[in-house]
Design a protein around this motif. Structure first.
Motif, short mmCIF file in Angstrom:
data_model
loop_
_atom_site.label_atom_id
_atom_site.label_comp_id
_atom_site.label_asym_id
_atom_site.label_seq_id
_atom_site.Cartn_x
_atom_site.Cartn_y
_atom_site.Cartn_z
N SER A 197 25.17 32.27 -1.64
CA SER A 197 25.47 31.12 -0.94
C SER A 197 25.90 31.43 0.63
N VAL A 219 31.34 25.25 0.52
CA VAL A 219 31.09 26.52 0.87
C VAL A 219 30.23 26.28 2.28
N ASP A 265 38.51 29.63 -6.31
CA ASP A 265 38.38 31.08 -5.97
C ASP A 265 39.61 31.62 -6.75
N GLU A 288 22.64 27.97 -1.52
CA GLU A 288 22.31 29.29 -2.04
C GLU A 288 20.88 29.43 -1.36
N ILE A 339 28.68 32.23 1.78
CA ILE A 339 29.90 33.28 1.90
C ILE A 339 29.86 34.22 0.85
N ARG A 399 38.26 24.96 -2.49
CA ARG A 399 38.01 26.19 -2.30
C ARG A 399 38.78 27.33 -2.81
#
Length: 279
Positions: A64, A213, A186, A47, A66, A182
């Motif tokens: 982050s 990430v 998500d 981050e 993304i 991931r």
């Protein structure tokens, strides 16, 4: 108006090669969201914090590489120490996407440390299908879990599924596919980490935090997860508050760090640690 300055810090360590690296961008008032996202991707850390305003009350957002993250503990620690370098030790108030967070800094011979108190936490039962999916991801079975510490979903700024593994060899040895992790996170709406804990000794824990990430798959030191862990220990009766526990994290990715967690009888959880400038 000041131009944004990008700083790099290591949080939850007094060693630049330990703890969790965070980007800190001061005077980010003029930055739009796409530019913040671009900078976070270029910095490449888990981050980067973007700070706007003046004085000891600031607005802060976390990205982050993304996506935007609602709250980030290690970047909060790093930002407070960065501001204390300019304004001196004391209390800061950060307006975050999840609410106001108060953080204080102090200095000693070993360097500067910061402590933040989380928003009001909550802890819920982790649904059976979510638990099954996390166990499958990590290559674990229900028999690997510590029977004295049940799985839960814990929140102290971000929702974290939380498991406690009983055997230290199993804790050290589990692995996972970052792409599958991931996708699972998500789909479940978990924007931060999956917490996996092992109880090392009385009031001392070790944590591994799944966080795929960018180039990362496992987070070195996670302040928001430490706060959620404190909430979990209180809610499940694992500690008798007021209590302090120490969490060690990052050994598995070569960046060991230390997070101290103070657990009051009620209210937010306080997480403390050192921070040091990388460049």
């Amino acid at each position: 108006m000041q131009r944004p300055r990008i700083q790099r810090w290591a949080a939850f360590s007094a060693d630049p090669d330990g703890g969790n690296p965070a980007g800190v961008v001061l005077a980010a008032d003029t930055l739009a969201v796409p530019e913040m996202q671009r900078i976070a991707a270029e910095v490449g850390y888990a981050e980067t914090a973007f700070v706007s305003g003046v004085g000891r009350a600031r607005d802060i957002r976390y990205f982050s590489p993304i996506a935007e993250v609602p709250f980030c503990g290690h970047a909060t620690i790093a930002t407070a120490v960065a501001l204390a370098d300019e304004l001196g030790d004391g209390v800061f108030t950060f307006s975050t996407p999840v609410g106001p967070v108060e953080i204080s800094t102090t200095s000693a011979a070993g360097g500067r440390t910061a402590s933040f108190t989380s928003v009001e936490p909550w802890v819920e039962v982790l649904p059976a299908d979510a638990l099954e999916a996390v166990l499958a991801l990590l290559g674990l079975s229900a028999s690997d879990l510590d029977p004295g510490h049940p799985p839960r979903l814990a929140f102290a700024g971000n929702p974290h599924p939380l498991l406690v593994v009983e055997d230290p060899a199993v804790f050290d040895g589990f692995g996972f596919d970052p792409v599958a992790a991931r996708a699972l996170m998500d789909a479940a709406g978990w924007p931060a980490t999956i917490i996996v804990l092992h109880e090392r000794a009385l009031s001392e824990w070790e944590a591994r935090n799944v966080f795929p990430v960018g180039t990362l798959s496992e987070d070195p030191a996670t302040g928001a997860a430490a706060a959620a862990t404190g909430a979990y220990l209180r809610a499940t009766g694992a500690v008798s508050p007021p209590a302090r526990v120490r969490i060690r994290q990052g050994r598995h990715v070569g960046r060991p760090g230390v997070l101290d967690v103070d657990i009051p009888v009620a209210g937010g959880i306080t997480v403390s640690g050192a921070a040091v400038r990388i460049d």
